[in-house]
Design a protein around this motif. Sequence first.
Motif, PDB file in Angstrom:
ATOM      1  N   THR A  53       0.826  -1.176   0.128  1.00  0.00           N
ATOM      2  CA  THR A  53       0.172  -0.154   0.043  1.00  0.00           C
ATOM      3  C   THR A  53       0.920   1.175  -0.195  1.00  0.00           C
ATOM      4  O   THR A  53       0.644   2.158  -0.608  1.00  0.00           O
ATOM      5  CB  THR A  53      -1.104  -0.102   1.316  1.00  0.00           C
ATOM      6  OG1 THR A  53      -1.436  -1.096   1.312  1.00  0.00           O
ATOM      7  CG2 THR A  53      -1.946   1.190   1.325  1.00  0.00           C
ATOM      8  N   ALA A  54       1.943   1.357   0.651  1.00  0.00           N
ATOM      9  CA  ALA A  54       2.770   2.328   0.902  1.00  0.00           C
ATOM     10  C   ALA A  54       3.623   2.596  -0.350  1.00  0.00           C
ATOM     11  O   ALA A  54       3.661   3.767  -0.842  1.00  0.00           O
ATOM     12  CB  ALA A  54       3.673   1.963   2.228  1.00  0.00           C
ATOM     13  N   VAL A  55       4.156   1.597  -1.086  1.00  0.00           N
ATOM     14  CA  VAL A  55       4.891   1.733  -2.186  1.00  0.00           C
ATOM     15  C   VAL A  55       3.941   2.092  -3.218  1.00  0.00           C
ATOM     16  O   VAL A  55       4.368   3.106  -4.195  1.00  0.00           O
ATOM     17  CB  VAL A  55       5.626   0.456  -2.496  1.00  0.00           C
ATOM     18  CG1 VAL A  55       6.107   0.384  -3.835  1.00  0.00           C
ATOM     19  CG2 VAL A  55       6.521  -0.009  -1.348  1.00  0.00           C
ATOM     20  N   LEU A  56       2.714   1.538  -3.418  1.00  0.00           N
ATOM     21  CA  LEU A  56       1.881   2.250  -4.521  1.00  0.00           C
ATOM     22  C   LEU A  56       1.539   3.430  -4.310  1.00  0.00           C
ATOM     23  O   LEU A  56       1.337   4.271  -5.279  1.00  0.00           O
ATOM     24  CB  LEU A  56       0.619   1.236  -4.557  1.00  0.00           C
ATOM     25  CG  LEU A  56       0.899  -0.073  -5.046  1.00  0.00           C
ATOM     26  CD1 LEU A  56      -0.269  -1.134  -5.208  1.00  0.00           C
ATOM     27  CD2 LEU A  56       1.520  -0.133  -6.522  1.00  0.00           C
ATOM     28  N   SER A  57       1.360   3.922  -3.240  1.00  0.00           N
ATOM     29  CA  SER A  57       0.763   5.262  -3.047  1.00  0.00           C
ATOM     30  C   SER A  57       2.092   6.206  -2.999  1.00  0.00           C
ATOM     31  O   SER A  57       1.966   7.190  -3.549  1.00  0.00           O
ATOM     32  CB  SER A  57       0.144   5.372  -1.375  1.00  0.00           C
ATOM     33  OG  SER A  57       1.105   6.036  -0.338  1.00  0.00           O
ATOM     34  N   GLU A  58       3.067   5.713  -3.006  1.00  0.00           N
ATOM     35  CA  GLU A  58       4.328   6.443  -3.269  1.00  0.00           C
ATOM     36  C   GLU A  58       4.618   6.684  -4.740  1.00  0.00           C
ATOM     37  O   GLU A  58       4.975   7.757  -5.313  1.00  0.00           O
ATOM     38  CB  GLU A  58       5.691   5.875  -2.559  1.00  0.00           C
ATOM     39  CG  GLU A  58       6.138   6.426  -1.204  1.00  0.00           C
ATOM     40  CD  GLU A  58       6.330   7.734  -1.237  1.00  0.00           C
ATOM     41  OE1 GLU A  58       5.426   8.722  -1.095  1.00  0.00           O
ATOM     42  OE2 GLU A  58       7.708   8.091  -1.367  1.00  0.00           O
ATOM     43  N   ILE A  59       4.414   5.403  -5.440  1.00  0.00           N
ATOM     44  CA  ILE A  59       4.141   5.714  -7.047  1.00  0.00           C
ATOM     45  C   ILE A  59       3.229   6.575  -7.458  1.00  0.00           C
ATOM     46  O   ILE A  59       3.652   7.508  -8.380  1.00  0.00           O
ATOM     47  CB  ILE A  59       4.276   4.211  -7.595  1.00  0.00           C
ATOM     48  CG1 ILE A  59       5.219   3.276  -7.440  1.00  0.00           C
ATOM     49  CG2 ILE A  59       4.124   4.281  -9.239  1.00  0.00           C
ATOM     50  CD1 ILE A  59       4.819   1.860  -7.675  1.00  0.00           C
ATOM     51  N   ALA A  60       2.102   6.573  -6.793  1.00  0.00           N
ATOM     52  CA  ALA A  60       1.010   7.511  -7.301  1.00  0.00           C
ATOM     53  C   ALA A  60       1.546   8.911  -6.868  1.00  0.00           C
ATOM     54  O   ALA A  60       1.414   9.786  -7.793  1.00  0.00           O
ATOM     55  CB  ALA A  60      -0.233   7.306  -6.695  1.00  0.00           C
ATOM     56  N   ARG A  61       2.153   9.097  -5.825  1.00  0.00           N
ATOM     57  CA  ARG A  61       2.775  10.357  -5.396  1.00  0.00           C
ATOM     58  C   ARG A  61       3.518  11.092  -6.503  1.00  0.00           C
ATOM     59  O   ARG A  61       3.733  12.203  -7.005  1.00  0.00           O
ATOM     60  CB  ARG A  61       3.343  10.354  -3.999  1.00  0.00           C
ATOM     61  CG  ARG A  61       3.538  11.783  -3.519  1.00  0.00           C
ATOM     62  CD  ARG A  61       4.186  11.901  -2.255  1.00  0.00           C
ATOM     63  NE  ARG A  61       5.547  11.055  -2.376  1.00  0.00           N
ATOM     64  CZ  ARG A  61       6.792  11.473  -2.708  1.00  0.00           C
ATOM     65  NH1 ARG A  61       6.626  12.716  -2.963  1.00  0.00           N
ATOM     66  NH2 ARG A  61       7.981  10.906  -2.554  1.00  0.00           N
ATOM     67  N   VAL A  62       4.679  10.198  -6.943  1.00  0.00           N
ATOM     68  CA  VAL A  62       5.899  10.726  -7.708  1.00  0.00           C
ATOM     69  C   VAL A  62       5.432  10.782  -9.257  1.00  0.00           C
ATOM     70  O   VAL A  62       6.109  11.444 -10.024  1.00  0.00           O
ATOM     71  CB  VAL A  62       6.926  10.068  -7.372  1.00  0.00           C
ATOM     72  CG1 VAL A  62       7.709  10.152  -6.086  1.00  0.00           C
ATOM     73  CG2 VAL A  62       7.021   8.683  -8.078  1.00  0.00           C
ATOM     74  N   LEU A  63       4.253  10.184  -9.463  1.00  0.00           N
ATOM     75  CA  LEU A  63       3.905  10.335 -11.126  1.00  0.00           C
ATOM     76  C   LEU A  63       2.916  11.641 -11.218  1.00  0.00           C
ATOM     77  O   LEU A  63       2.454  11.900 -10.200  1.00  0.00           O
ATOM     78  CB  LEU A  63       2.863   8.959 -11.319  1.00  0.00           C
ATOM     79  CG  LEU A  63       3.668   7.850 -11.920  1.00  0.00           C
ATOM     80  CD1 LEU A  63       2.808   6.619 -11.933  1.00  0.00           C
ATOM     81  CD2 LEU A  63       4.584   8.054 -13.176  1.00  0.00           C
ATOM     82  N   ARG A  64       3.183  12.109 -12.468  1.00  0.00           N
ATOM     83  CA  ARG A  64       2.032  13.146 -12.826  1.00  0.00           C
ATOM     84  C   ARG A  64       0.561  12.644 -13.252  1.00  0.00           C
ATOM     85  O   ARG A  64       0.634  11.556 -13.564  1.00  0.00           O
ATOM     86  CB  ARG A  64       2.701  13.588 -14.102  1.00  0.00           C
ATOM     87  CG  ARG A  64       4.009  14.428 -13.828  1.00  0.00           C
ATOM     88  CD  ARG A  64       4.540  15.464 -14.741  1.00  0.00           C
ATOM     89  NE  ARG A  64       5.772  16.085 -14.269  1.00  0.00           N
ATOM     90  CZ  ARG A  64       7.051  15.378 -14.668  1.00  0.00           C
ATOM     91  NH1 ARG A  64       7.186  14.468 -15.695  1.00  0.00           N
ATOM     92  NH2 ARG A  64       8.137  16.144 -14.446  1.00  0.00           N
ATOM     93  N   PRO A  65      -0.090  13.152 -13.014  1.00  0.00           N
ATOM     94  CA  PRO A  65      -1.610  12.600 -13.503  1.00  0.00           C
ATOM     95  C   PRO A  65      -1.601  11.998 -14.798  1.00  0.00           C
ATOM     96  O   PRO A  65      -0.919  12.715 -15.726  1.00  0.00           O
ATOM     97  CB  PRO A  65      -2.348  13.933 -13.446  1.00  0.00           C
ATOM     98  CG  PRO A  65      -1.878  14.789 -12.444  1.00  0.00           C
ATOM     99  CD  PRO A  65      -0.273  14.482 -12.523  1.00  0.00           C
ATOM    100  N   GLY A  66      -1.922  10.852 -15.451  1.00  0.00           N
ATOM    101  CA  GLY A  66      -1.786  10.352 -16.503  1.00  0.00           C
ATOM    102  C   GLY A  66      -0.829   9.494 -16.644  1.00  0.00           C
ATOM    103  O   GLY A  66      -0.613   8.732 -17.786  1.00  0.00           O
ATOM    104  N   GLY A  67       0.236   9.660 -15.630  1.00  0.00           N
ATOM    105  CA  GLY A  67       1.545   8.963 -15.905  1.00  0.00           C
ATOM    106  C   GLY A  67       1.094   7.225 -15.715  1.00  0.00           C
ATOM    107  O   GLY A  67       0.210   6.853 -15.235  1.00  0.00           O
ATOM    108  N   ARG A  68       2.229   6.478 -16.152  1.00  0.00           N
ATOM    109  CA  ARG A  68       1.985   5.145 -16.297  1.00  0.00           C
ATOM    110  C   ARG A  68       3.044   4.340 -15.243  1.00  0.00           C
ATOM    111  O   ARG A  68       4.108   4.909 -15.147  1.00  0.00           O
ATOM    112  CB  ARG A  68       2.392   4.716 -17.807  1.00  0.00           C
ATOM    113  CG  ARG A  68       0.813   4.989 -18.381  1.00  0.00           C
ATOM    114  CD  ARG A  68       1.380   5.019 -19.867  1.00  0.00           C
ATOM    115  NE  ARG A  68       1.443   3.718 -20.630  1.00  0.00           N
ATOM    116  CZ  ARG A  68       0.397   2.929 -20.988  1.00  0.00           C
ATOM    117  NH1 ARG A  68      -0.631   3.440 -21.142  1.00  0.00           N
ATOM    118  NH2 ARG A  68       0.650   1.910 -21.707  1.00  0.00           N
TER     119      ARG A  68
END
Length: 272
Positions: free
Chosen positions: A125-140
Amino acid sequence: MTDFAEFAERERAGWQDAEIVVAYVEYIAPLTERAGEQALMALNIAPDTEVLDLCCGQGEMTRRACELSENVAGLDFSETMLERAARVAPMADLREGDAAAMPYADASFDAVLCNFGIPHVPDRTAVLSEIARVLRPGGRVALTSWVGPDGSAAFATAVTAIQGMAGPPSIPQPDFFEFSRGDAAETRLSQAGFQLQSHEVIPLVLDLDRPDGLFQLFANATVGIRMLIQSQEPPVVDAIRDAMAAEVEREYRVPEGYRVAMPATITVASLQ
Ligand SMILES: C[S@@+](CC[C@H](N)C(=O)[O-])C[C@H]1O[C@@H](n2cnc3c(N)ncnc32)[C@H](O)[C@@H]1O
């Protein structure tokens, strides 16, 4: 919540171990890099795409990302791995850090590759939320995982022999194969704000020249299974090796040696 502290400590120590890293690069990385190549392609990287290779390890996927983009970063918590990555991908911005607390500002990247990193992290959960945080909207994001014993000759042979001789793992650990199941991956990703784009099985195979090659691979080139094997008494280790070698001899012989399926999955998602 289950406490994976001991698992986390074991992973951190294991990936620092130079012997494990050398064996990993020789025996397992040729397979992970084949899956990683396809995962990288799924990220549609252009020369100006800002890419993070998360859990970059030996740096080979980082290097390949650098062939596609001028803006590539690599993150790993193992200094031993990062020393290799620095030689392999000197043009990348490599940093030491934890996937669950990344040293990057919000919205720093357009694409994140995590090639066989997620099975090793205790707090998904922490890692996926970090990936979401460092990505721009629409990022993959593209995540790879091993298929579990139900669909993998390599893991079925290892797990059957080890659990048969040594019993289940002695410390609590997260489900190593969780992200190989499309429904489980989709649930985790959607909870972190991602929309699943694709989930695909990649039919990788291990070509071995000896029937005990599969045992040698798991006993030397992995962290978790290696420690499980090493914690057994010598007669139990011998029994595990013999059981695995007998299964490989019986089921996976081909004219050139031994061929054992070890499929992986690639999951691609985009940030909403
Ligand atoms: C199985 S290797 C994969 C290496 C590489 N990505 C590849 O393509 O083969 C797992 C890597 O994840 C790193 N790793 C595991 N847990 C991590 C964490 N919590 N934070 C950062 N790196 C981690 C390990 O140090 C190791 O380099």
